[in-house]
Write a protein that holds these residues in place. Structure first.
Motif, PDB file in Angstrom:
ATOM      1  N   ASP A  82       0.813  -1.233   0.000  1.00  0.00           N
ATOM      2  CA  ASP A  82       0.000   0.000   0.000  1.00  0.00           C
ATOM      3  C   ASP A  82       0.836   1.268   0.000  1.00  0.00           C
ATOM      4  O   ASP A  82       0.488   2.264   0.632  1.00  0.00           O
ATOM      5  CB  ASP A  82      -0.952   0.018   1.208  1.00  0.00           C
ATOM      6  CG  ASP A  82      -1.858  -1.186   1.276  1.00  0.00           C
ATOM      7  OD1 ASP A  82      -2.127  -1.783   0.216  1.00  0.00           O
ATOM      8  OD2 ASP A  82      -2.307  -1.544   2.383  1.00  0.00           O
ATOM      9  N   GLY A  83       1.944   1.244  -0.738  1.00  0.00           N
ATOM     10  CA  GLY A  83       2.827   2.404  -0.742  1.00  0.00           C
ATOM     11  C   GLY A  83       2.167   3.684  -1.209  1.00  0.00           C
ATOM     12  O   GLY A  83       2.477   4.764  -0.697  1.00  0.00           O
ATOM     13  N   SER A  84       1.252   3.595  -2.167  1.00  0.00           N
ATOM     14  CA  SER A  84       0.613   4.815  -2.665  1.00  0.00           C
ATOM     15  C   SER A  84      -0.177   5.524  -1.572  1.00  0.00           C
ATOM     16  O   SER A  84      -0.362   6.741  -1.620  1.00  0.00           O
ATOM     17  CB  SER A  84      -0.317   4.484  -3.841  1.00  0.00           C
ATOM     18  OG  SER A  84      -1.446   3.733  -3.413  1.00  0.00           O
ATOM     19  N   GLN A  85      -0.652   4.759  -0.597  1.00  0.00           N
ATOM     20  CA  GLN A  85      -1.412   5.335   0.501  1.00  0.00           C
ATOM     21  C   GLN A  85      -0.497   5.813   1.634  1.00  0.00           C
ATOM     22  O   GLN A  85      -0.842   6.739   2.373  1.00  0.00           O
ATOM     23  CB  GLN A  85      -2.380   4.292   1.068  1.00  0.00           C
ATOM     24  CG  GLN A  85      -3.216   3.580   0.024  1.00  0.00           C
ATOM     25  CD  GLN A  85      -4.106   4.521  -0.764  1.00  0.00           C
ATOM     26  OE1 GLN A  85      -4.990   5.165  -0.202  1.00  0.00           O
ATOM     27  NE2 GLN A  85      -3.867   4.626  -2.057  1.00  0.00           N
ATOM     28  N   LYS A  86       0.664   5.191   1.776  1.00  0.00           N
ATOM     29  CA  LYS A  86       1.543   5.477   2.903  1.00  0.00           C
ATOM     30  C   LYS A  86       2.534   6.606   2.634  1.00  0.00           C
ATOM     31  O   LYS A  86       2.870   7.369   3.542  1.00  0.00           O
ATOM     32  CB  LYS A  86       2.317   4.211   3.284  1.00  0.00           C
ATOM     33  CG  LYS A  86       1.451   3.088   3.819  1.00  0.00           C
ATOM     34  CD  LYS A  86       2.281   1.828   4.052  1.00  0.00           C
ATOM     35  CE  LYS A  86       1.452   0.696   4.629  1.00  0.00           C
ATOM     36  NZ  LYS A  86       2.243  -0.551   4.773  1.00  0.00           N
ATOM     37  N   LEU A  87       3.034   6.695   1.399  1.00  0.00           N
ATOM     38  CA  LEU A  87       4.093   7.660   1.117  1.00  0.00           C
ATOM     39  C   LEU A  87       3.717   9.096   1.457  1.00  0.00           C
ATOM     40  O   LEU A  87       4.529   9.820   2.058  1.00  0.00           O
ATOM     41  CB  LEU A  87       4.522   7.558  -0.354  1.00  0.00           C
ATOM     42  CG  LEU A  87       5.723   6.660  -0.634  1.00  0.00           C
ATOM     43  CD1 LEU A  87       5.455   5.217  -0.205  1.00  0.00           C
ATOM     44  CD2 LEU A  87       6.102   6.697  -2.104  1.00  0.00           C
ATOM     45  N   PRO A  88       2.520   9.566   1.077  1.00  0.00           N
ATOM     46  CA  PRO A  88       2.193  10.958   1.416  1.00  0.00           C
ATOM     47  C   PRO A  88       2.230  11.235   2.915  1.00  0.00           C
ATOM     48  O   PRO A  88       2.571  12.343   3.331  1.00  0.00           O
ATOM     49  CB  PRO A  88       0.775  11.123   0.852  1.00  0.00           C
ATOM     50  CG  PRO A  88       0.684  10.117  -0.245  1.00  0.00           C
ATOM     51  CD  PRO A  88       1.471   8.942   0.251  1.00  0.00           C
ATOM     52  N   GLN A  89       1.888  10.231   3.721  1.00  0.00           N
ATOM     53  CA  GLN A  89       1.866  10.436   5.164  1.00  0.00           C
ATOM     54  C   GLN A  89       3.259  10.316   5.779  1.00  0.00           C
ATOM     55  O   GLN A  89       3.594  11.056   6.712  1.00  0.00           O
ATOM     56  CB  GLN A  89       0.947   9.387   5.848  1.00  0.00           C
ATOM     57  CG  GLN A  89      -0.175   8.815   5.022  1.00  0.00           C
ATOM     58  CD  GLN A  89      -1.224   9.840   4.630  1.00  0.00           C
ATOM     59  OE1 GLN A  89      -1.285  10.907   5.230  1.00  0.00           O
ATOM     60  NE2 GLN A  89      -2.026   9.540   3.626  1.00  0.00           N
ATOM     61  N   ARG A  90       4.056   9.390   5.264  1.00  0.00           N
ATOM     62  CA  ARG A  90       5.295   9.017   5.940  1.00  0.00           C
ATOM     63  C   ARG A  90       6.516   9.813   5.482  1.00  0.00           C
ATOM     64  O   ARG A  90       7.442  10.017   6.262  1.00  0.00           O
ATOM     65  CB  ARG A  90       5.554   7.525   5.727  1.00  0.00           C
ATOM     66  CG  ARG A  90       4.456   6.650   6.292  1.00  0.00           C
ATOM     67  CD  ARG A  90       4.748   5.174   6.125  1.00  0.00           C
ATOM     68  NE  ARG A  90       3.723   4.367   6.785  1.00  0.00           N
ATOM     69  CZ  ARG A  90       3.879   3.102   7.155  1.00  0.00           C
ATOM     70  NH1 ARG A  90       5.023   2.484   6.925  1.00  0.00           N
ATOM     71  NH2 ARG A  90       2.903   2.452   7.751  1.00  0.00           N
ATOM     72  N   TRP A  91       6.529  10.239   4.221  1.00  0.00           N
ATOM     73  CA  TRP A  91       7.725  10.867   3.660  1.00  0.00           C
ATOM     74  C   TRP A  91       7.525  12.297   3.183  1.00  0.00           C
ATOM     75  O   TRP A  91       8.408  13.130   3.335  1.00  0.00           O
ATOM     76  CB  TRP A  91       8.225  10.043   2.448  1.00  0.00           C
ATOM     77  CG  TRP A  91       8.860   8.748   2.787  1.00  0.00           C
ATOM     78  CD1 TRP A  91       9.302   8.325   4.008  1.00  0.00           C
ATOM     79  CD2 TRP A  91       9.124   7.676   1.876  1.00  0.00           C
ATOM     80  NE1 TRP A  91       9.828   7.063   3.916  1.00  0.00           N
ATOM     81  CE2 TRP A  91       9.727   6.636   2.616  1.00  0.00           C
ATOM     82  CE3 TRP A  91       8.903   7.484   0.521  1.00  0.00           C
ATOM     83  CZ2 TRP A  91      10.119   5.430   2.047  1.00  0.00           C
ATOM     84  CZ3 TRP A  91       9.291   6.289  -0.057  1.00  0.00           C
ATOM     85  CH2 TRP A  91       9.892   5.276   0.689  1.00  0.00           C
ATOM     86  N   LEU A  92       6.385  12.566   2.563  1.00  0.00           N
ATOM     87  CA  LEU A  92       6.310  13.788   1.762  1.00  0.00           C
ATOM     88  C   LEU A  92       6.180  15.054   2.593  1.00  0.00           C
ATOM     89  O   LEU A  92       6.606  16.127   2.162  1.00  0.00           O
ATOM     90  CB  LEU A  92       5.180  13.672   0.741  1.00  0.00           C
ATOM     91  CG  LEU A  92       5.359  12.503  -0.243  1.00  0.00           C
ATOM     92  CD1 LEU A  92       4.300  12.557  -1.334  1.00  0.00           C
ATOM     93  CD2 LEU A  92       6.756  12.502  -0.860  1.00  0.00           C
ATOM     94  N   GLY A  93       5.594  14.965   3.805  1.00  0.00           N
ATOM     95  CA  GLY A  93       5.605  16.134   4.675  1.00  0.00           C
ATOM     96  C   GLY A  93       7.029  16.514   5.060  1.00  0.00           C
ATOM     97  O   GLY A  93       7.394  17.700   5.094  1.00  0.00           O
ATOM     98  N   THR A  94       7.845  15.510   5.340  1.00  0.00           N
ATOM     99  CA  THR A  94       9.260  15.766   5.649  1.00  0.00           C
ATOM    100  C   THR A  94       9.962  16.368   4.444  1.00  0.00           C
ATOM    101  O   THR A  94      10.767  17.302   4.574  1.00  0.00           O
ATOM    102  CB  THR A  94       9.955  14.455   6.054  1.00  0.00           C
ATOM    103  OG1 THR A  94       9.152  13.772   7.016  1.00  0.00           O
ATOM    104  CG2 THR A  94      11.317  14.731   6.649  1.00  0.00           C
ATOM    105  N   VAL A  95       9.684  15.838   3.252  1.00  0.00           N
ATOM    106  CA  VAL A  95      10.287  16.374   2.025  1.00  0.00           C
ATOM    107  C   VAL A  95       9.931  17.844   1.855  1.00  0.00           C
ATOM    108  O   VAL A  95      10.803  18.690   1.554  1.00  0.00           O
ATOM    109  CB  VAL A  95       9.829  15.544   0.808  1.00  0.00           C
ATOM    110  CG1 VAL A  95      10.170  16.267  -0.495  1.00  0.00           C
ATOM    111  CG2 VAL A  95      10.458  14.160   0.830  1.00  0.00           C
TER     112      VAL A  95
END
Length: 495
Positions: free
Chosen positions: A377-390
């Motif tokens: 489920d990476g498409s659902q997790k990436l925005p929460q886990r990485w992209l705010g930090t990015v």
């Protein structure tokens, strides 16, 4: 020899080292309906709930667990009257307990009316959720409800037989209101930023479509506390069942595993009371946001980076991956240099000590947490886990090279092969769209154009489309992984 089944009648015969419920279970009434009867809930919420009951809490906080898709958990636990074993493991061994606050298991597709009636029951005061990111039927990049989602479209038209968590909540609340019952608390325990506010927005949007007056009633009376939950809970295997049976002397069809570490920060904002979960290690806080950010970025963000790089390199579990010196150095540097500077104030928290503890947790050999499970489920997790930090790092004008290497590993994961050319599953609700995304990106011969193509995928990257710093860093990560493979690329990184 056939072992007896775990059951209230066999509790007294368990070894003395196995903890069992100390409350009067026959007097317990259901006050919590939990949507998403998976391993995490049973290792986290239900365990803390047992601790509150064991400490003398009111016996009106039993749990009804609802499986939204499959009957397997109900079928395993019903012959055990809802009892199951929780095994907390680390390198020193395991600690066993039987959890007893789960009183009823429902399977939503079999009887949606039973779920709605339980939400609308006079004794119900909390509806909680662990349905994973994809279970909210929303766009992770924007937080808005996906009106075209087949379950949401169905639930708008079928009030008596919803399919989604959002549909069950809203139609269940409508029944409560129609029968004159009061508002309740809706509590998300999923890894979403501002998970309570996110749930509130989705519930109100759905309710407003079917009845604006209902939406107003929910907005005025119901509560949606934000929360942060943290405990690593791997998938149970047959070997785990056998080990636990040998230690307890009874057969448990579906025990759950977890690490000893437990954390739960939840805003103390409840419409109709709550158990004292502090007895199990919870913290009631005025604002959960700083702790959510800490968990999502440090724990979940690093976990996903480990997973995609490890799947590419052929390392099957997190502890095996963390035993690779180059990956361990990379994760330590990712946490220290790129994630920690974005966290903001966390009064009372020793970040270096937290980081060291987290590295130890990831290295726990007793859990054998499969990297492919985390990569789902990476498409659902990436925005929460990485992209705010990015976003925060780009706003600071700071490097995102290590973050981008994880994103690049996810992009590589979309091709369905590891570095040795062996097939790996792409388990994601957007799998078809992601395969098409990878195919489009690979039509470009230039790696920077490939990176730009990935970043333009709005359902994941949202407003980061064409962000030059991200495109440049992602192109570098893709180049490193393709020319060297994950293991060699990690070995060449400087800590």
């Amino acid at each position: 020899m056939t072992l007896p089944r775990l059951h209230p009648a066999t509790l007294a015969g368990l070894p003395s080292a196995v903890r069992r419920p100390r409350f009067e279970r026959t007097a317990l009434r259901i006050g919590i309906v939990h949507l998403g009867l998976g391993a995490f809930m049973r290792a986290h919420l239900a365990a803390a709930n047992d601790d509150a009951l064991d400490a003398g809490g009111a016996l009106d906080w039993g749990i009804c667990g609802v499986s939204l898709r499959h009957a397997d958990t109900r079928d395993a636990l019903a012959p055990q009257a809802g009892l199951y074993t929780l095994a907390l493991r680390d390198a020193a061994g395991q600690q066993l307990r039987v959890v007893g606050s789960l009183l009823q298991c429902l399977v939503a597709p079999e009887s949606p009316s039973a779920v709605l009636q339980r939400i609308a029951h006079a004794d119900t005061r909390i509806v909680s959720l662990t349905v994973t990111e994809k279970g909210y039927c929303h766009d992770p990049a924007t937080g808005t409800l996906q009106w075209q989602h087949p379950d949401i479209a169905h639930d708008l038209a079928h009030a008596a037989a919803p399919r989604s968590a959002i549909g069950f909540i809203v139609h269940g609340l409508a029944l409560r209101r129609a029968t004159g019952l009061g508002p309740i608390t809706l509590m998300s325990l999923d890894n979403l930023p501002a998970n309570g506010l996110t749930l509130r927005g989705l519930v109100l949007a759905f309710a407003d479509r079917i009845d604006p007056a209902l939406a107003a009633w929910i907005a005025t009376g119901c509560r949606f506390p934000n929360s942060m939950v943290d405990r690593i809970v791997p998938r149970t295997t047959d070997a785990d069942r056998a080990t636990i049976a040998a230690a307890t002397g009874v057969h448990d069809a579906w025990p759950v595993l977890g690490e000893r570490f437990f954390d739960w920060a939840v805003e103390d904002d409840f419409a109709a009371g709550r158990p004292d979960w502090t007895q199990g290690g919870a913290r009631f806080v005025p604002e959960a946001a700083p702790w959510e950010r800490l968990k999502l970025r440090m724990v979940n963000g690093a976990h996903s980076s480990i997973a995609y790089l490890a799947v590419a390199a052929g390392w099957p579990t997190v502890d095996v991956a963390m035993a690779q010196p180059a990956l361990r150095r990379h994760i330590e540097a990712l946490l220290r240099d790129e994630i920690e500077p974005t966290l903001g104030p966390l009064p009372g928290l020793d970040l270096p000590a937290y980081r060291a503890q987290l590295i130890d947790r990831f290295s726990n050999p007793a859990l054998a947490h499969r990297t492919l499970q985390i990569a789902m489920d990476g498409s659902q997790k990436l925005p929460q886990r990485w992209l705010g930090t990015v976003r925060d790092r780009i706003a600071q004008g700071a490097s995102i090279d290590r973050l981008a290497l994880g994103i690049a590993a996810w992009c590589q994961h979309l091709r369905g092969l590891d570095d040795a050319g062996q097939p790996v599953p792409l388990d994601d609700p957007q799998a078809d769209a992601l395969r098409a995304l990878h195919a489009r990106a690979m039509q470009h011969s230039d790696v920077r154009q490939q990176a730009a193509s990935f970043v333009r995928h709005a359902p994941v990257f949202g407003d980061l489309a064409d962000q030059p710093a991200l495109v440049q860093a992602l192109a570098l990560g893709l180049q490193q992984l393709r020319t060297q493979g994950a293991a060699a690329a990690l070995a060449q990184l400087q800590s």
